[in-house]
Design a protein around this motif. Structure first.
Motif, mmCIF file in Angstrom:
data_model
loop_
_atom_site.group_PDB
_atom_site.id
_atom_site.type_symbol
_atom_site.label_atom_id
_atom_site.label_comp_id
_atom_site.label_asym_id
_atom_site.label_seq_id
_atom_site.Cartn_x
_atom_site.Cartn_y
_atom_site.Cartn_z
ATOM 1 N N LEU A 189 0.833 -1.204 0.000
ATOM 2 C CA LEU A 189 0.000 0.000 0.000
ATOM 3 C C LEU A 189 0.866 1.252 0.000
ATOM 4 N N THR A 190 1.981 1.188 0.709
ATOM 5 C CA THR A 190 2.911 2.325 0.757
ATOM 6 C C THR A 190 3.598 2.517 -0.598
ATOM 7 N N GLU A 191 4.074 1.426 -1.178
ATOM 8 C CA GLU A 191 4.785 1.510 -2.462
ATOM 9 C C GLU A 191 3.895 2.062 -3.571
ATOM 10 N N HIS A 192 2.612 1.746 -3.527
ATOM 11 C CA HIS A 192 1.696 2.183 -4.583
ATOM 12 C C HIS A 192 1.021 3.523 -4.283
ATOM 13 N N GLY A 193 1.380 4.145 -3.164
ATOM 14 C CA GLY A 193 0.870 5.483 -2.877
ATOM 15 C C GLY A 193 -0.510 5.539 -2.261
ATOM 16 N N HIS A 194 -0.991 4.415 -1.724
ATOM 17 C CA HIS A 194 -2.291 4.418 -1.049
ATOM 18 C C HIS A 194 -2.156 4.620 0.464
ATOM 19 N N PHE A 195 -0.930 4.718 0.964
ATOM 20 C CA PHE A 195 -0.714 4.860 2.397
ATOM 21 C C PHE A 195 0.637 5.509 2.637
ATOM 22 N N ARG A 196 0.729 6.201 3.784
ATOM 23 C CA ARG A 196 1.963 6.870 4.234
ATOM 24 C C ARG A 196 2.436 7.925 3.239
ATOM 25 N N CYS A 197 1.469 8.694 2.749
ATOM 26 C CA CYS A 197 1.826 9.849 1.930
ATOM 27 C C CYS A 197 0.806 10.954 2.196
ATOM 28 N N ASN A 198 1.184 12.187 1.863
ATOM 29 C CA ASN A 198 0.345 13.336 2.197
ATOM 30 C C ASN A 198 -0.988 13.317 1.465
ATOM 31 N N PRO A 200 -2.882 10.441 -0.377
ATOM 32 C CA PRO A 200 -2.986 9.056 -0.855
ATOM 33 C C PRO A 200 -3.840 8.963 -2.105
ATOM 34 N N ARG A 201 -3.522 8.000 -2.951
ATOM 35 C CA ARG A 201 -4.301 7.750 -4.165
ATOM 36 C C ARG A 201 -5.726 7.339 -3.798
ATOM 37 N N LYS A 202 -6.663 7.663 -4.688
ATOM 38 C CA LYS A 202 -8.076 7.363 -4.450
ATOM 39 C C LYS A 202 -8.618 6.267 -5.365
ATOM 40 N N ASP A 203 -7.762 5.725 -6.232
ATOM 41 C CA ASP A 203 -8.242 4.706 -7.161
ATOM 42 C C ASP A 203 -8.339 3.347 -6.463
ATOM 43 N N THR A 204 -9.033 2.421 -7.093
ATOM 44 C CA THR A 204 -9.259 1.099 -6.527
ATOM 45 C C THR A 204 -7.940 0.357 -6.337
ATOM 46 N N ILE A 205 -7.822 -0.339 -5.213
ATOM 47 C CA ILE A 205 -6.615 -1.110 -4.888
ATOM 48 C C ILE A 205 -6.811 -2.533 -5.419
ATOM 49 N N THR A 206 -5.922 -2.952 -6.327
ATOM 50 C CA THR A 206 -6.095 -4.260 -6.992
ATOM 51 C C THR A 206 -4.856 -5.154 -6.898
ATOM 52 N N TYR A 207 -3.862 -4.773 -6.103
ATOM 53 C CA TYR A 207 -2.575 -5.454 -6.137
ATOM 54 C C TYR A 207 -2.244 -6.250 -4.868
ATOM 55 N N VAL A 208 -3.156 -6.278 -3.907
ATOM 56 C CA VAL A 208 -2.894 -7.023 -2.672
ATOM 57 C C VAL A 208 -3.238 -8.495 -2.901
ATOM 58 N N PRO A 209 -2.321 -9.411 -2.663
ATOM 59 C CA PRO A 209 -2.609 -10.836 -2.884
ATOM 60 C C PRO A 209 -3.841 -11.291 -2.108
ATOM 61 N N GLY A 210 -4.727 -12.003 -2.820
ATOM 62 C CA GLY A 210 -5.921 -12.528 -2.165
ATOM 63 C C GLY A 210 -7.063 -11.543 -2.035
ATOM 64 N N VAL A 211 -6.887 -10.308 -2.535
ATOM 65 C CA VAL A 211 -7.945 -9.286 -2.487
ATOM 66 C C VAL A 211 -8.170 -8.797 -3.910
ATOM 67 N N GLU A 212 -9.303 -9.180 -4.480
ATOM 68 C CA GLU A 212 -9.547 -8.846 -5.892
ATOM 69 C C GLU A 212 -9.569 -7.336 -6.103
ATOM 70 N N ALA A 213 -10.273 -6.621 -5.245
ATOM 71 C CA ALA A 213 -10.350 -5.160 -5.349
ATOM 72 C C ALA A 213 -10.933 -4.608 -4.062
ATOM 73 N N ILE A 214 -10.400 -3.463 -3.627
ATOM 74 C CA ILE A 214 -10.944 -2.788 -2.450
ATOM 75 C C ILE A 214 -10.748 -1.294 -2.645
#
Length: 505
Positions: A189-198, A200-214
């Motif tokens: 989540l940090t590497e893709h800019g969805h966390f720990r940044c001023n 964070p991205r607002k697009d759908t998260i699709t890269y976490v293993p075992g989680v199709e989309a969130i």
């Protein structure tokens, strides 16, 4: 729950030389409940168990029961006595249940108001508690070869201490596998800019293993924060560094509810789904775990028509604002529904003992359609045929209990995992409806949602869906079920690894 153990076989396990489980519970109500019943399950399967709580939780539990001298009180005494008589069921069936009870300081005085001073409490768990646990472990771990540590995943010391003592570490996760998975992959989540940044991205998260989309708004509240320097964030970061050193992860979930997430986690390390971990018989537990005195609601509920009562509770930990509480209260009254509302004494703040709108209690009592109590035995209430729906904060225990009883949910999350839990209930399992959003709820919406679930066609659809979820949970803990098999495999593995020792002092 649902563990039907052969008492003779359990008592004779390992020829009388038992492997030893040291179970350390996180000092919050929602963590204590499943930890207690996991400990009882282990004891029923022939393990010697040392259950460790904090002095503060012990004192509050004893006070809730009206115990005159908390120093001499043992919360497992009643369960032990029931087992000795051959009574009880499920977790308490072992003829000679071997559970010892220890308390340890969390680093703060017992009388310190942990609710009012949340950050100080969390800071003590981060910096001070581990040393107290280490001192206790050095005393109770007599035979390292026969001992393993079961500790809540949110602790910041288990892998380090277990390695130091030379014992296996079982990380006990009391929330859904999805939540564990998202925290476990916080680096992604940090590497893709969805966390720990001023920003964070607002697009759908699709890269976490075992989680199709969130969606980002469905993440746990702490993963939606831009300030990641708080004490709770430091706990999360440290705890999941430790979790990577766990020998086993045990999760209070059901494989059929989260199959892809659990499959992904099993590629990382041994992961056992053994839920739902509930009191035997889905009744008042033989072990007193409640940190508030429980009101007896049975007489009032018995006087209500079947499926006519809205149960309202926002759990044991999170707080609501006065404004939110007033909007919800007005919506509940406007809906015309009968209701039983649990109003925890510190629900807004421990220095605000009467946060409901003026006249609310009188209006509810005027026609006898509503009652407000400080606390209750939730499983007894949810199991009552008068209860039709549950307005909940979406704590994981509450979700499992509601689903076990077949009660649809109105979901008003407040904090931490509750936002992600709501996604599971509403979007994936369709067993509830969403109410409000972060910091935004109004009486009109509350009224409409209650009416829809209690009396509308929507409610019938929800009841059908939660009925399917109920069947899934019941099947999971029945003979041959996924959670029963998972627990059997865990027991076999722990006995294989720790069964050769000579017990303990």
């Amino acid at each position: 729950m649902g563990e039907e153990v052969d008492a003779t076989a359990a008592a004779a396990a390992d020829g009388g030389s038992k492997p030893h489980a040291v179970v350390v519970t996180y000092p919050l109500q929602g963590h204590v409940n499943p930890a207690v019943h996991l400990a009882l399950r282990l004891a029923a399967r022939g393990f010697a168990v040392t259950f460790v709580s904090t002095e503060s939780v012990h004192e509050q539990t004893a006070r809730a029961l009206g115990v005159a001298d908390p120093s001499g009180y043992d919360v497992f005494a009643a369960a032990r006595a029931t087992a000795a008589k051959g009574g009880g069921g499920g977790e308490t069936v072992a003829a000679a249940m071997d559970v010892r009870y220890e308390v340890v300081s969390d680093g703060l005085p017992v009388g310190f108001d942990r609710s009012l001073n949340h950050d100080d409490f969390m800071g003590s768990l981060l910096h001070a508690f581990g040393a107290h646990v280490e001192a206790l472990l050095c005393r109770v771990v007599v035979d390292a070869a026969a001992t393993f540590l079961v500790a809540d995943t949110f602790f910041v010391w288990p892998a380090t201490l277990s390695k130091k003592l030379g014992i296996p570490y079982v990380s006990f996760w009391t929330e859904p596998a999805l939540i564990f998975n998202l925290y476990y992959h916080i680096n992604l989540l940090t590497e893709h800019g969805h966390f720990r940044c001023n920003e964070p991205r607002k697009d759908t998260i699709t890269y976490v293993p075992g989680v199709e989309a969130i969606e980002p708004g469905e993440l746990m509240s702490y993963l939606q924060d831009t300030d990641t320097t708080t004490v709770v964030h430091r706990i999360i970061f440290r705890a999941f560094e430790e979790a990577r050193g766990a020998d086993y992860v045990v999760c209070n979930t059901v494989e059929e509810l989260e199959p892809s997430t659990i499959a992904a986690l099993r590629r990382e390390r041994p992961f056992y789904a053994v839920g739902p971990i509930l009191p035997a018989g889905f009744a008042r537990s033989a072990v007193a775990t409640s940190m508030w005195a429980e009101s007896d609601c049975s007489r009032w509920l018995a006087a209500q028509p079947p499926r006519s009562v809205l149960y309202v509770s926002f759990g044991s930990y999170a707080h609501v604002t006065r404004r939110e509480l007033h909007e919800i209260a007005r919506g509940v009254l406007a809906s015309g529904a009968r209701f039983l509302w649990v109003m925890r004494p510190d629900i807004v703040s421990s220095d605000d003992p009467d946060p409901l709108p003026d006249g609310f209690a009188a209006a509810a009592a005027a026609d006898g359609r509503g009652v407000v109590v400080p606390w209750c035995c939730q499983v007894e209430v949810l199991a009552h045929p008068a209860v039709a729906a549950f307005l909940t904060h979406c704590g994981w225990n509450s979700i499992l209990e509601s689903a076990w009883a077949g009660v649809p949910m109105l979901c008003f999350p407040l904090l931490t995992d509750q936002f992600t839990n709501r996604r599971l209930v509403v979007r994936e399992w369709r067993a509830g409806v969403a109410v409000g959003d972060r910091g935004a709820v109004d009486a009109g919406e509350v009224r409409a949602k209650i009416e829809g679930v209690m009396r509308g066609e929507e409610g019938e659809v929800l009841r059908e869906q939660v009925g399917k979820m109920r069947a899934t949970l019941h099947a999971a803990v029945a003979p041959g079920g996924s959670s029963r098999r998972g627990f059997d495999e865990l027991v076999d593995e722990l006995k294989r690894r720790c069964g050769g020792g000579g017990g303990r002092h």
